[in-house]
Write a protein that holds these residues in place. Structure first.
Motif, PDB file in Angstrom:
ATOM      1  N   MET A  34       0.817  -1.215   0.000  1.00  0.00           N
ATOM      2  CA  MET A  34       0.000   0.000   0.000  1.00  0.00           C
ATOM      3  C   MET A  34       0.847   1.260   0.000  1.00  0.00           C
ATOM      4  SD  MET A  34      -3.136  -0.002  -0.312  1.00  0.00           S
ATOM      5  CE  MET A  34      -3.733  -1.438  -1.158  1.00  0.00           C
ATOM      6  N   SER A  35       2.160   1.071  -0.024  1.00  0.00           N
ATOM      7  CA  SER A  35       3.008   2.266   0.026  1.00  0.00           C
ATOM      8  C   SER A  35       2.963   2.988  -1.322  1.00  0.00           C
ATOM      9  CB  SER A  35       4.438   1.877   0.356  1.00  0.00           C
ATOM     10  OG  SER A  35       4.837   0.824  -0.506  1.00  0.00           O
ATOM     11  N   ASN A  36       3.011   4.268  -1.256  1.00  0.00           N
ATOM     12  CA  ASN A  36       2.899   5.060  -2.478  1.00  0.00           C
ATOM     13  C   ASN A  36       4.237   5.450  -3.062  1.00  0.00           C
ATOM     14  OD1 ASN A  36       0.114   5.060  -2.460  1.00  0.00           O
ATOM     15  ND2 ASN A  36       0.071   6.705  -0.938  1.00  0.00           N
TER      16      ASN A  36
ATOM     17  N   PRO B 218      -0.404 -17.600  10.702  1.00  0.00           N
ATOM     18  CA  PRO B 218      -1.487 -17.983   9.795  1.00  0.00           C
ATOM     19  C   PRO B 218      -2.622 -18.646  10.560  1.00  0.00           C
ATOM     20  CG  PRO B 218       0.617 -18.641   8.879  1.00  0.00           C
ATOM     21  CD  PRO B 218       0.890 -18.096  10.247  1.00  0.00           C
TER      22      PRO B 218
ATOM     23  N   MET C 242      -0.696   0.514   9.499  1.00  0.00           N
ATOM     24  CA  MET C 242       0.301  -0.558   9.345  1.00  0.00           C
ATOM     25  C   MET C 242       1.455  -0.321  10.314  1.00  0.00           C
ATOM     26  SD  MET C 242      -0.286  -2.761   6.787  1.00  0.00           S
ATOM     27  CE  MET C 242       0.911  -3.095   5.534  1.00  0.00           C
TER      28      MET C 242
ATOM     29  N   TYR D 292      -8.329 -25.523   8.875  1.00  0.00           N
ATOM     30  CA  TYR D 292      -8.287 -26.937   9.263  1.00  0.00           C
ATOM     31  C   TYR D 292      -9.574 -27.339   9.964  1.00  0.00           C
ATOM     32  CZ  TYR D 292      -3.368 -26.703   8.111  1.00  0.00           C
ATOM     33  OH  TYR D 292      -2.200 -26.543   7.442  1.00  0.00           O
TER      34      TYR D 292
ATOM     35  N   TYR E 110     -13.654 -31.654 -11.365  1.00  0.00           N
ATOM     36  CA  TYR E 110     -15.074 -31.306 -11.533  1.00  0.00           C
ATOM     37  C   TYR E 110     -15.541 -31.695 -12.931  1.00  0.00           C
ATOM     38  CZ  TYR E 110     -19.177 -28.390 -10.666  1.00  0.00           C
ATOM     39  OH  TYR E 110     -20.439 -27.948 -10.464  1.00  0.00           O
TER      40      TYR E 110
ATOM     41  N   PRO F 111     -20.894 -43.141  -7.436  1.00  0.00           N
ATOM     42  CA  PRO F 111     -20.813 -41.940  -8.274  1.00  0.00           C
ATOM     43  C   PRO F 111     -22.020 -41.018  -8.114  1.00  0.00           C
ATOM     44  CG  PRO F 111     -20.108 -43.826  -9.516  1.00  0.00           C
ATOM     45  CD  PRO F 111     -20.622 -44.354  -8.224  1.00  0.00           C
ATOM     46  N   ALA F 112     -23.216 -41.611  -7.902  1.00  0.00           N
ATOM     47  CA  ALA F 112     -24.395 -40.764  -7.741  1.00  0.00           C
ATOM     48  C   ALA F 112     -24.363 -40.027  -6.416  1.00  0.00           C
ATOM     49  CB  ALA F 112     -25.659 -41.621  -7.825  1.00  0.00           C
TER      50      ALA F 112
ATOM     51  N   PRO G 225      -4.154   4.220   5.877  1.00  0.00           N
ATOM     52  CA  PRO G 225      -3.741   2.818   5.999  1.00  0.00           C
ATOM     53  C   PRO G 225      -2.253   2.675   6.315  1.00  0.00           C
ATOM     54  CG  PRO G 225      -4.456   3.315   3.754  1.00  0.00           C
ATOM     55  CD  PRO G 225      -4.818   4.484   4.604  1.00  0.00           C
ATOM     56  N   ASP G 226      -1.413   3.576   5.766  1.00  0.00           N
ATOM     57  CA  ASP G 226       0.018   3.479   6.065  1.00  0.00           C
ATOM     58  C   ASP G 226       0.269   3.654   7.556  1.00  0.00           C
ATOM     59  OD1 ASP G 226       0.918   2.886   3.628  1.00  0.00           O
ATOM     60  OD2 ASP G 226       1.404   4.940   3.030  1.00  0.00           O
TER      61      ASP G 226
ATOM     62  N   LEU H 215      -2.640 -27.738  -0.754  1.00  0.00           N
ATOM     63  CA  LEU H 215      -3.719 -27.254   0.113  1.00  0.00           C
ATOM     64  C   LEU H 215      -3.207 -26.244   1.133  1.00  0.00           C
ATOM     65  CD1 LEU H 215      -6.668 -27.595   0.844  1.00  0.00           C
ATOM     66  CD2 LEU H 215      -6.048 -29.461   2.326  1.00  0.00           C
ATOM     67  N   ASN H 216      -2.057 -26.531   1.696  1.00  0.00           N
ATOM     68  CA  ASN H 216      -1.531 -25.729   2.792  1.00  0.00           C
ATOM     69  C   ASN H 216      -1.016 -24.380   2.280  1.00  0.00           C
ATOM     70  OD1 ASN H 216       0.357 -24.831   4.774  1.00  0.00           O
ATOM     71  ND2 ASN H 216       0.104 -26.858   5.689  1.00  0.00           N
ATOM     72  N   ARG H 217      -1.040 -23.351   3.142  1.00  0.00           N
ATOM     73  CA  ARG H 217      -0.550 -22.049   2.720  1.00  0.00           C
ATOM     74  C   ARG H 217       0.959 -22.078   2.471  1.00  0.00           C
ATOM     75  NH1 ARG H 217      -0.111 -16.158   5.561  1.00  0.00           N
ATOM     76  NH2 ARG H 217      -2.195 -15.693   4.888  1.00  0.00           N
TER      77      ARG H 217
ATOM     78  N   ARG I 191       0.609  -7.846  -2.061  1.00  0.00           N
ATOM     79  CA  ARG I 191       0.486  -8.658  -0.853  1.00  0.00           C
ATOM     80  C   ARG I 191      -0.800  -9.455  -0.940  1.00  0.00           C
ATOM     81  NH1 ARG I 191       4.557  -7.260  -0.655  1.00  0.00           N
ATOM     82  NH2 ARG I 191       5.854  -6.115   0.788  1.00  0.00           N
ATOM     83  N   ILE I 192      -0.757 -10.694  -0.426  1.00  0.00           N
ATOM     84  CA  ILE I 192      -2.005 -11.456  -0.438  1.00  0.00           C
ATOM     85  C   ILE I 192      -2.858 -11.045   0.737  1.00  0.00           C
ATOM     86  CG2 ILE I 192      -1.203 -13.434  -1.716  1.00  0.00           C
ATOM     87  CD1 ILE I 192      -0.745 -14.794   1.043  1.00  0.00           C
TER      88      ILE I 192
ATOM     89  N   HIS J  91      -4.333  -5.078   2.922  1.00  0.00           N
ATOM     90  CA  HIS J  91      -3.438  -6.201   2.646  1.00  0.00           C
ATOM     91  C   HIS J  91      -2.137  -6.049   3.426  1.00  0.00           C
ATOM     92  CE1 HIS J  91      -5.582  -8.319  -0.519  1.00  0.00           C
ATOM     93  NE2 HIS J  91      -6.157  -7.160  -0.713  1.00  0.00           N
ATOM     94  N   GLY J  92      -1.675  -7.119   4.011  1.00  0.00           N
ATOM     95  CA  GLY J  92      -0.403  -7.113   4.719  1.00  0.00           C
ATOM     96  C   GLY J  92      -0.547  -6.786   6.182  1.00  0.00           C
TER      97      GLY J  92
ATOM     98  N   PHE K  73     -15.269 -35.574 -13.506  1.00  0.00           N
ATOM     99  CA  PHE K  73     -16.324 -36.319 -12.827  1.00  0.00           C
ATOM    100  C   PHE K  73     -17.678 -36.058 -13.459  1.00  0.00           C
ATOM    101  CE2 PHE K  73     -19.514 -37.077  -9.606  1.00  0.00           C
ATOM    102  CZ  PHE K  73     -19.240 -38.407  -9.366  1.00  0.00           C
TER     103      PHE K  73
ATOM    104  N   MET L 221     -19.851 -39.126 -14.563  1.00  0.00           N
ATOM    105  CA  MET L 221     -21.074 -39.471 -13.864  1.00  0.00           C
ATOM    106  C   MET L 221     -22.280 -39.477 -14.800  1.00  0.00           C
ATOM    107  SD  MET L 221     -23.085 -37.896 -10.656  1.00  0.00           S
ATOM    108  CE  MET L 221     -24.000 -36.841 -11.738  1.00  0.00           C
TER     109      MET L 221
END
Lengths: 400, 377
Positions: free
Chosen positions: A1-3, B51, B18, B56, A262, B94-95, B14-15, A311-313, A399-400, B41-42, A265, A269
């Motif tokens: 977000m930095s400009n 995380p 953060m 899970y 998807y 399958p169904a 926002p800066d 699957l895992n991050r 960034r995610i 974000h971030g 299958f 099916m």
């Protein structure tokens, strides 16, 4: 977000030597193997050739699609890898080399090329306006020309932007991509129908093009990820590219792995449930003579294992684990193509059960060699980052 | 009784938030939260958050419910009411896959939200102490805020205020909450009330069951089903042979029905039966239609004995053999009516007129294959 405006310090560096030291021997081995295979067992060689062609189309045409997708969606995060994808699109130029032997051996592979068979078969006769040799050639050449045109247009615009740094090019690219999308949809469906589905010309499945596309997207993304990771570790890319970017690439591979299941299958099916002989006969050879184990393994190889791998991050952020998943997805795609194509080889040659030997390995080596050598030819002594793209600064800040 | 919940500070960009989040985390506070009007974000990285493990739990919930659903379907299809549907196996996996997939997604999503409501809002409360405050109004429109809770081990009101203003907050508020309101025991969840409700429900159910079933002999849920009349294929205690419906008196002839006189007597049929219908265009067209429906699957479209059965059933013989050519119309009619060897009789599915029409059509086919001289002219 930095400009703040980061100054991009990009110095061009030579490609890693390993690309050629691996690529050239693989290519030579592949060509020699293919040559001997055609001499000794032309039918089996032709079917393996189809597997190679479908893989190279996936990698090359899929890369052009990734470029177009970025332009039409206005995506920012993928800008640093766009040039790699464009160079990867160059691999598509190898398709005529792979398609030529198939076109010369069409009588061994495609039942519908035999006029007396078509004349005595009402179903094939009805399909003959589409499935005939002349139109087949025309489609293949047409798809190749159109895709090559788009590939060079994108590449020219992108290279030009390195010096002009103009935002106008980005807008023009978005317009071109709008035209590209429907053409691509038709083209990839035709490739799937012509080279894979018409091996069993009595069979039809309207979802088959999407099935092939799902694998194509994941494979093109996997090759792009591998190239990005190896170029990054060699220092050809910018240091700002980090786990956040890798996460998005892994996420797309993950999504299309699930999308493939998807589609696969849905196809299975509906055919299983309706249970009509016109449709089920395509699955029957894949459920006997040892193919049943390969069919069940396909679910694990192409869906469950890569699903778990991604699957895992952390698995999407760490380069080593992402590399493993990418290799796996490419291998799974080859396995999938083998599963699509080879049961017809059993029928055409009178053999039983899956076959695997030096011919199969030779053609896989040929495909790998083509990917590495053609990428080297395209990318050598070029910029690997679209340094003129106005979105690049924002992309590096992603960034995610 | 108002109690201090937290000290909340507002920032403008926002800066700044953060930067502030990183400072608060580095200062060692644990019980704090950042509120922003949109996802920044971030921010999780700046707050030094690990995380989330939520995913899970979600997949565990989803897979558990999927297994329960799979067991339920197994119970219905294999244990409670086994029934072959559409020629599929009793456990058609399958169904079930689409259902399993949907159940995983649905329960994973819905139950995750439900669990979050219970954890964060302490259901049945639906409010959080910071909800009704000026701070919340600001951060839900265009400001960015961080609030440090009073239960934090390092909390000290003056110190926190000084710290927050040192990292650039433009406004600092104390947020109070009404302890009684948050800790109110909802009377609907009062244990006596809940137990009372269960007791009433149990008492009502049991007393209705006893009254209806035991005192009045009325089974509760299938009054329509059990009526005092004889239904089709029912067992009868009244008649000696145990069948509720009666067999007609011997020799009864139904209206519009002609009895067949040569049952088990092919020679009689051969000698005495004469085709009462003229083989005109209309009759042969009827015969063709019925032949293609009932005869052709085994005998072939042109009666050549080339069936479509692919060996799943013995092939019907050709109808162009010398034996068939020498048979009379009556003999062929007899075979259609009574059946022969593995061929069943067709008197119940094909009417008398249609059977004779089929005979005419078979004759037409035979003549077409073995034409006489005068047919050519």
């Amino acid at each position: 977000m930095s400009n703040h405006e980061t100054q991009i310090n990009y110095t061009r560096k030579d490609l890693p030597k390993s690309i050629l030291t691996f690529g050239l021997p693989l290519l030579v081995i592949g060509i020699v193997a293919a040559f001997f295979a055609y001499e000794l067992d032309p039918i089996r060689a032709s079917f393996n050739n189809i597997i190679s062609l479908l893989l190279i189309v996936s990698v090359g045409m899929g890369a052009i699609f990734l470029v177009a997708l970025e332009h039409i969606a206005g995506a920012v995060w993928s800008v640093p890898f766009r040039r790699i994808a464009e160079h990867q699109g160059f691999i598509f130029l190898a398709t005529p080399l792979l398609a030529l032997p198939i076109l010369l051996n069409m009588h061994d592979i495609f039942e519908w090329t035999h006029t007396h068979v078509v004349m005595n078969d009402p179903i094939l006769y009805q399909k003959s306006p589409y499935l005939n040799t002349e139109f087949f050639y025309a489609r293949s050449i047409g798809i190749f020309l159109v895709m090559t045109f788009f590939l060079f247009t994108y590449l020219r615009n992108s290279t030009k932007q390195d010096t002009t740094k103009s935002n106008k090019t980005t807008k023009i690219n978005a317009l071109i991509s709008a035209a590209f999308m429907p053409i691509f949809a038709i083209s990839i469906t035709m490739v799937a129908i012509d080279y894979a589905m018409s091996l069993e010309p009595h069979w039809f499945s309207t979802i088959f093009g999407v099935y092939y596309f799902a694998g194509t997207f994941a494979t093109a993304m996997a090759v792009l990820t591998l190239l990005t990771l190896s170029l990054k570790s060699n220092g050809n890319l910018l240091k700002e590219i980090n786990g956040n970017h890798y996460y998005s690439m892994g996420g797309l591979m993950f999504a299309f792995t699930a999308f493939w299941m998807y589609m696969a299958f849905s196809q299975y099916m509906l055919i299983w449930y309706a249970n009509v002989p016109e449709e089920t006969f395509w699955f029957l050879p894949r459920m006997k003579d040892g193919w049943e184990y390969l069919s069940i393994a396909l679910i694990f190889i192409k869906f469950i294992i890569p699903f778990g791998l991604l699957l895992n991050r952390n698995s999407k952020m760490k380069p080593s684990r992402l590399k493993l998943a990418s290799f796996w997805i490419i291998g799974a795609h080859i396995y999938d193509m083998y599963w699509l194509v080879m049961p017809t080889y059993n029928r055409m040659s009178g053999t039983e059960g899956p076959v695997f030997g030096w011919i199969e390995l030779g053609f896989i080596s040929l495909s790998a060699g083509i990917i590495l050598v053609f990428y080297y030819l395209a990318a050598n002594k070029k910029n690997h980052i679209p340094i003129g793209d106005p979105k690049l600064n924002r992309a590096l800040d992603f960034r995610i | 009784m108002n109690k201090l919940y937290s000290v909340a500070a507002l920032f403008k960009t926002p800066d700044e938030i953060m930067h502030a989040a990183a400072k608060v985390a580095d200062a060692g506070y644990e019980k704090y939260d950042v509120n922003t009007p949109y996802p920044v974000h971030g921010l999780d990285g700046a707050m030094r958050l690990k995380p989330s493990k939520m995913g899970y739990y979600t997949i565990a919930i989803g897979l558990t419910c999927m297994s329960l659903m799979l067991f339920f379907m197994y119970w219905v299809y294999n244990i409670d009411y086994p029934q072959v549907i559409g020629g599929k196996p009793l456990f058609p996996l399958p169904a079930f896959v689409p259902i399993m997939f949907e159940i995983t997604v649905l329960t994973g999503a819905v139950l995750t939200v439900a669990v979050m409501l219970i954890f964060y809002f302490k259901f049945p409360n639906n409010a959080h102490p910071i909800h009704d405050s000026g701070y919340m109004k600001a951060v839900s429109s265009d400001r960015f805020g961080v609030n440090i809770e009073a239960i934090d081990p390092k909390f000290d009101i003056e110190g926190v205020k000084a710290f927050l203003s040192s990292i650039g907050a433009y406004q600092i508020d104390e947020i109070y909450f009404d302890e009684e309101e948050v800790n109110t025991k909802h009377r609907i969840l009062d244990s006596k009330f809940v137990i009372g409700m269960f007791l009433i429900a149990g008492f009502t159910s049991i007393s209705v069951y006893l009254h209806m079933n035991k005192a009045l002999y009325l089974p509760p849920f299938d009054w329509m089903l059990l009526q005092h009349k004889v239904t089709a294929q029912d067992h009868s205690d009244f008649f000696k042979n145990g069948i509720s419906s009666r067999v007609p008196v011997e020799g009864t002839v139904a209206r519009g029905f002609m009895p067949y006189l040569y049952v088990g007597d092919p020679d009689g049929a051969s000698d005495n039966l004469v085709n009462p219908f003229v083989a005109d265009e209309e009759n042969i067209a009827l015969g063709k239609r019925k032949f293609l429906t009932f005869c052709s699957p085994c005998h072939g479209d042109l009666a050549m004995g080339d069936s479509r059965l692919r060996g799943q059933f013995p092939n019907g013989p050709t109808l162009h053999s010398d034996k068939l050519l020498s048979w009379t119309d009556g003999r062929i009619y007899h075979v259609i009516t009574e059946g022969q060897n593995v061929m069943p009789g067709y008197k119940k599915t094909v009417t008398r007129k249609e059977r004779w029409a089929i005979v005419n059509y078979v004759r037409t086919l035979q003549r077409a294959l073995d034409a006489k001289e005068e047919d050519m002219q």
